[in-house]
Write a protein that holds these residues in place. Sequence first.
Motif, short mmCIF file in Angstrom:
data_model
loop_
_atom_site.label_atom_id
_atom_site.label_comp_id
_atom_site.label_asym_id
_atom_site.label_seq_id
_atom_site.Cartn_x
_atom_site.Cartn_y
_atom_site.Cartn_z
N GLU A 12 0.83 -1.21 0.00
CA GLU A 12 0.00 0.00 0.00
C GLU A 12 0.86 1.26 0.00
OE1 GLU A 12 -3.36 2.31 2.70
OE2 GLU A 12 -2.58 0.37 3.35
N LYS A 13 1.80 1.35 0.95
CA LYS A 13 2.66 2.53 1.02
C LYS A 13 3.70 2.52 -0.09
CE LYS A 13 3.42 1.86 5.46
NZ LYS A 13 2.23 1.09 5.85
N CYS A 16 2.40 4.17 -3.31
CA CYS A 16 2.32 5.62 -3.16
C CYS A 16 3.71 6.26 -3.20
CB CYS A 16 1.63 5.96 -1.84
SG CYS A 16 1.52 7.74 -1.49
N LYS A 136 2.58 8.95 4.39
CA LYS A 136 1.64 7.99 3.81
C LYS A 136 0.56 8.71 3.01
CE LYS A 136 -1.76 4.45 5.06
NZ LYS A 136 -2.41 3.72 6.16
N GLY A 137 0.34 8.24 1.79
CA GLY A 137 -0.72 8.78 0.96
C GLY A 137 -0.43 10.10 0.28
#
Length: 264
Positions: A12-13, A16, A136-137
Amino acid sequence: MKSILVPLGDSEKAICTLQYAIDFASMVKAKIYVIQVFGTTKVAGALKNIDELLEKDSKEELAHVLASVDKKGIKIVAKTIKGQVVDSINRIATQLKVDLIIASAKNSAADSSIYVGKITGGLVKQTELPMLIIPKGYKFKTIKNVLLSIRSGVIRQSKVLDPLEKIVKIFNANVNLLHVITPHNTAEDNLLHKDFETISDTIVNSENATVFQGVLEHLIEVNPDMICVIRRKRGFFNKLWEQSHIKKIDFESRIPLLVLKGNL
Protein backbone atom coordinates in the motif's frame (compact mmCIF):
# COMPACT_ATOMS: atom_id res chain seq x y z
CA MET A 1 20.51 14.55 -9.73
CA LYS A 2 20.89 11.49 -11.93
CA SER A 3 19.68 8.53 -9.88
CA ILE A 4 17.22 7.83 -7.06
CA LEU A 5 16.90 4.74 -4.87
CA VAL A 6 13.45 3.69 -3.66
CA PRO A 7 13.38 0.92 -1.03
CA LEU A 8 9.92 -0.65 -0.84
CA GLY A 9 7.95 -1.74 2.19
CA ASP A 10 4.39 -3.09 2.25
CA SER A 11 2.43 -2.75 -0.99
CA GLU A 12 0.00 0.00 0.00
CA LYS A 13 2.66 2.53 1.02
CA ALA A 14 5.14 1.23 -1.55
CA ILE A 15 2.85 2.10 -4.46
CA CYS A 16 2.32 5.62 -3.16
CA THR A 17 6.01 6.19 -2.43
CA LEU A 18 7.16 4.82 -5.78
CA GLN A 19 4.59 6.93 -7.65
CA TYR A 20 5.88 10.01 -5.83
CA ALA A 21 9.45 9.04 -6.75
CA ILE A 22 8.48 8.58 -10.41
CA ASP A 23 6.71 11.95 -10.51
CA PHE A 24 9.73 13.56 -8.81
CA ALA A 25 12.18 11.81 -11.16
CA SER A 26 10.23 13.00 -14.20
CA MET A 27 10.93 16.56 -13.08
CA VAL A 28 14.62 16.11 -12.25
CA LYS A 29 15.34 13.76 -15.21
CA ALA A 30 16.64 10.93 -13.03
CA LYS A 31 16.45 7.14 -13.29
CA ILE A 32 15.10 5.05 -10.44
CA TYR A 33 16.47 1.97 -8.71
CA VAL A 34 13.80 0.02 -6.83
CA ILE A 35 14.75 -2.67 -4.33
CA GLN A 36 12.66 -5.06 -2.28
CA VAL A 37 14.65 -6.67 0.53
CA PHE A 38 13.59 -9.98 2.05
CA GLY A 39 15.17 -11.52 5.12
CA THR A 40 16.56 -14.98 5.68
CA THR A 41 15.21 -17.51 8.15
CA LYS A 42 16.96 -20.67 9.31
CA VAL A 43 14.25 -23.28 9.77
CA ALA A 44 14.78 -27.04 9.93
CA GLY A 45 12.51 -29.76 8.57
CA ALA A 46 9.68 -29.17 6.15
CA LEU A 47 10.32 -25.43 5.93
CA LYS A 48 14.03 -25.61 5.15
CA ASN A 49 13.39 -23.94 1.77
CA ILE A 50 11.64 -20.94 3.29
CA ASP A 51 14.18 -18.57 1.72
CA GLU A 52 12.91 -19.63 -1.70
CA LEU A 53 9.34 -18.92 -0.59
CA LEU A 54 10.33 -15.51 0.77
CA GLU A 55 12.11 -14.66 -2.46
CA LYS A 56 9.09 -15.77 -4.51
CA ASP A 57 6.72 -13.66 -2.40
CA SER A 58 9.08 -10.70 -2.60
CA LYS A 59 9.27 -10.88 -6.39
CA GLU A 60 5.49 -11.14 -6.67
CA GLU A 61 5.00 -8.14 -4.41
CA LEU A 62 7.57 -6.13 -6.37
CA ALA A 63 5.83 -7.02 -9.64
CA HIS A 64 2.49 -5.94 -8.15
CA VAL A 65 3.88 -2.57 -7.09
CA LEU A 66 5.50 -1.93 -10.48
CA ALA A 67 2.27 -2.82 -12.27
CA SER A 68 0.31 -0.39 -10.08
CA VAL A 69 2.16 2.83 -10.92
CA ASP A 70 2.31 5.15 -13.91
CA LYS A 71 5.96 4.91 -14.98
CA LYS A 72 5.78 8.02 -17.19
CA GLY A 73 8.63 6.76 -19.35
CA ILE A 74 11.10 6.84 -16.45
CA LYS A 75 13.85 4.21 -16.54
CA ILE A 76 13.28 1.89 -13.57
CA VAL A 77 15.68 -0.86 -12.53
CA ALA A 78 14.00 -3.17 -9.99
CA LYS A 79 15.39 -6.09 -8.01
CA THR A 80 14.75 -8.21 -4.94
CA ILE A 81 17.65 -8.67 -2.51
CA LYS A 82 18.21 -11.10 0.34
CA GLY A 83 19.70 -9.78 3.56
CA GLN A 84 19.28 -7.47 6.53
CA VAL A 85 16.96 -4.71 5.36
CA VAL A 86 18.73 -1.52 6.46
CA ASP A 87 22.25 -2.84 5.82
CA SER A 88 21.28 -4.10 2.36
CA ILE A 89 19.62 -0.85 1.33
CA ASN A 90 22.56 1.22 2.60
CA ARG A 91 25.06 -1.04 0.81
CA ILE A 92 23.18 -0.92 -2.50
CA ALA A 93 22.73 2.85 -2.27
CA THR A 94 26.47 3.27 -1.76
CA GLN A 95 27.42 0.85 -4.53
CA LEU A 96 25.09 2.49 -7.03
CA LYS A 97 26.25 5.97 -5.99
CA VAL A 98 22.69 7.27 -5.98
CA ASP A 99 22.05 10.94 -5.40
CA LEU A 100 18.94 10.57 -3.26
CA ILE A 101 16.93 7.97 -1.35
CA ILE A 102 13.15 8.37 -1.37
CA ALA A 103 11.45 6.33 1.35
CA SER A 104 8.11 6.03 3.08
CA ALA A 105 7.81 7.72 6.47
CA LYS A 106 6.24 4.73 8.15
CA ASN A 107 6.93 1.06 7.55
CA SER A 108 4.10 -0.46 9.56
CA ALA A 109 0.58 0.47 10.58
CA ALA A 110 0.94 -1.36 13.88
CA ASP A 111 1.68 1.74 15.96
CA SER A 112 -0.19 4.92 15.06
CA SER A 113 2.06 6.98 17.36
CA ILE A 114 5.09 6.44 15.09
CA TYR A 115 5.98 9.01 12.40
CA VAL A 116 9.13 7.32 11.04
CA GLY A 117 9.52 3.56 11.41
CA LYS A 118 12.64 1.54 12.13
CA ILE A 119 13.64 0.87 8.52
CA THR A 120 13.49 4.48 7.32
CA GLY A 121 14.82 5.69 10.66
CA GLY A 122 17.65 3.18 10.46
CA LEU A 123 18.54 4.45 7.00
CA VAL A 124 18.63 8.06 8.18
CA LYS A 125 20.87 6.98 11.05
CA GLN A 126 23.29 4.91 8.97
CA THR A 127 23.52 6.33 5.47
CA GLU A 128 25.40 9.48 4.52
CA LEU A 129 23.12 10.04 1.55
CA PRO A 130 20.35 12.65 1.52
CA MET A 131 16.89 11.20 2.09
CA LEU A 132 13.45 12.41 1.11
CA ILE A 133 10.83 10.96 3.46
CA ILE A 134 7.29 10.80 2.09
CA PRO A 135 4.20 10.72 4.38
CA LYS A 136 1.64 7.99 3.81
CA GLY A 137 -0.72 8.78 0.96
CA TYR A 138 1.08 11.96 -0.08
CA LYS A 139 0.83 12.77 -3.78
CA PHE A 140 3.49 14.67 -5.68
CA LYS A 141 3.09 18.40 -6.17
CA THR A 142 5.49 20.98 -7.55
CA ILE A 143 7.89 22.25 -4.92
CA LYS A 144 7.47 26.02 -4.70
CA ASN A 145 8.36 26.76 -1.07
CA VAL A 146 10.92 25.01 1.14
CA LEU A 147 11.19 25.51 4.88
CA LEU A 148 14.84 24.98 5.81
CA SER A 149 14.90 24.62 9.57
CA ILE A 150 18.18 24.65 11.48
CA ARG A 151 19.35 25.01 15.07
CA SER A 152 23.03 25.65 14.38
CA GLY A 153 24.18 28.07 11.72
CA VAL A 154 27.56 26.34 11.54
CA ILE A 155 28.68 24.42 8.42
CA ARG A 156 32.01 22.59 8.57
CA GLN A 157 31.45 20.12 5.73
CA SER A 158 31.41 21.39 2.16
CA LYS A 159 28.49 20.63 -0.15
CA VAL A 160 26.05 19.87 2.70
CA LEU A 161 23.41 21.98 0.98
CA ASP A 162 24.09 20.70 -2.56
CA PRO A 163 21.05 18.35 -2.73
CA LEU A 164 18.76 21.18 -1.64
CA GLU A 165 20.39 23.59 -4.10
CA LYS A 166 19.73 21.16 -6.96
CA ILE A 167 16.07 20.80 -6.00
CA VAL A 168 15.68 24.57 -5.65
CA LYS A 169 17.22 25.13 -9.09
CA ILE A 170 15.10 22.47 -10.82
CA PHE A 171 11.81 23.61 -9.32
CA ASN A 172 12.70 27.31 -9.09
CA ALA A 173 11.63 27.13 -5.45
CA ASN A 174 11.93 29.67 -2.67
CA VAL A 175 13.86 28.75 0.47
CA ASN A 176 12.61 30.10 3.78
CA LEU A 177 15.32 29.68 6.42
CA LEU A 178 14.14 29.24 9.99
CA HIS A 179 17.02 29.58 12.44
CA VAL A 180 15.74 28.21 15.73
CA ILE A 181 17.57 29.57 18.77
CA THR A 182 17.22 27.05 21.58
CA PRO A 183 18.47 27.19 25.18
CA HIS A 184 21.22 24.75 24.14
CA ASN A 185 22.64 26.98 21.40
CA THR A 186 26.16 28.28 21.70
CA ALA A 187 27.27 31.69 20.48
CA GLU A 188 28.73 29.93 17.43
CA ASP A 189 25.41 28.18 16.72
CA ASN A 190 23.67 31.54 16.60
CA LEU A 191 25.91 32.80 13.80
CA LEU A 192 24.88 31.98 10.24
CA HIS A 193 27.25 30.45 7.68
CA LYS A 194 27.35 32.28 4.35
CA ASP A 195 26.03 29.19 2.51
CA PHE A 196 22.76 29.45 4.45
CA GLU A 197 22.49 33.12 3.53
CA THR A 198 23.23 32.41 -0.13
CA ILE A 199 20.55 29.74 -0.56
CA SER A 200 17.81 31.53 1.40
CA ASP A 201 15.20 33.93 0.06
CA THR A 202 14.01 34.80 3.56
CA ILE A 203 15.64 34.36 6.98
CA VAL A 204 13.74 34.25 10.26
CA ASN A 205 15.17 33.80 13.76
CA SER A 206 12.90 32.13 16.30
CA GLU A 207 13.41 31.31 19.96
CA ASN A 208 11.99 27.90 20.81
CA ALA A 209 12.74 24.95 23.06
CA THR A 210 13.29 22.64 20.06
CA VAL A 211 13.56 22.81 16.28
CA PHE A 212 10.21 20.99 16.00
CA GLN A 213 8.45 23.67 18.04
CA GLY A 214 9.93 26.30 15.77
CA VAL A 215 8.72 24.42 12.68
CA LEU A 216 5.20 24.10 14.09
CA GLU A 217 5.13 27.81 14.87
CA HIS A 218 6.01 28.82 11.29
CA LEU A 219 4.31 26.15 9.16
CA ILE A 220 1.13 28.11 8.46
CA GLU A 221 3.00 31.31 7.64
CA VAL A 222 5.45 29.67 5.21
CA ASN A 223 3.06 26.99 3.87
CA PRO A 224 5.95 24.90 2.51
CA ASP A 225 5.81 22.05 0.01
CA MET A 226 8.88 20.52 1.63
CA ILE A 227 10.69 20.75 4.95
CA CYS A 228 14.46 20.42 4.99
CA VAL A 229 16.54 19.61 8.09
CA ILE A 230 20.17 18.72 8.69
CA ARG A 231 21.07 15.73 10.84
CA ARG A 232 24.34 16.37 12.64
CA LYS A 233 26.40 14.19 14.93
CA ARG A 234 25.32 16.41 17.78
CA GLY A 235 21.88 17.90 17.64
CA PHE A 236 18.12 17.57 17.88
CA PHE A 237 17.58 15.28 14.89
CA ASN A 238 20.47 13.00 15.71
CA LYS A 239 18.95 12.45 19.17
CA LEU A 240 15.58 11.72 17.59
CA TRP A 241 17.05 8.84 15.60
CA GLU A 242 18.93 7.22 18.47
CA GLN A 243 16.20 4.53 18.61
CA SER A 244 15.89 4.30 14.79
CA HIS A 245 12.34 5.62 14.86
CA ILE A 246 10.55 8.86 15.65
CA LYS A 247 7.31 9.26 17.53
CA LYS A 248 4.80 11.81 16.27
CA ILE A 249 4.88 13.58 19.62
CA ASP A 250 8.58 14.38 19.02
CA PHE A 251 8.44 15.23 15.32
CA GLU A 252 6.00 14.81 12.46
CA SER A 253 5.74 16.22 8.95
CA ARG A 254 2.69 15.86 6.75
CA ILE A 255 4.71 17.00 3.75
CA PRO A 256 7.95 15.56 2.32
CA LEU A 257 10.92 15.86 4.67
CA LEU A 258 14.39 16.23 3.14
CA VAL A 259 17.12 15.11 5.53
CA LEU A 260 20.64 16.31 4.73
CA LYS A 261 23.80 15.18 6.48
CA GLY A 262 26.20 17.46 8.31
CA ASN A 263 29.25 16.50 10.37
CA LEU A 264 28.96 18.87 13.32
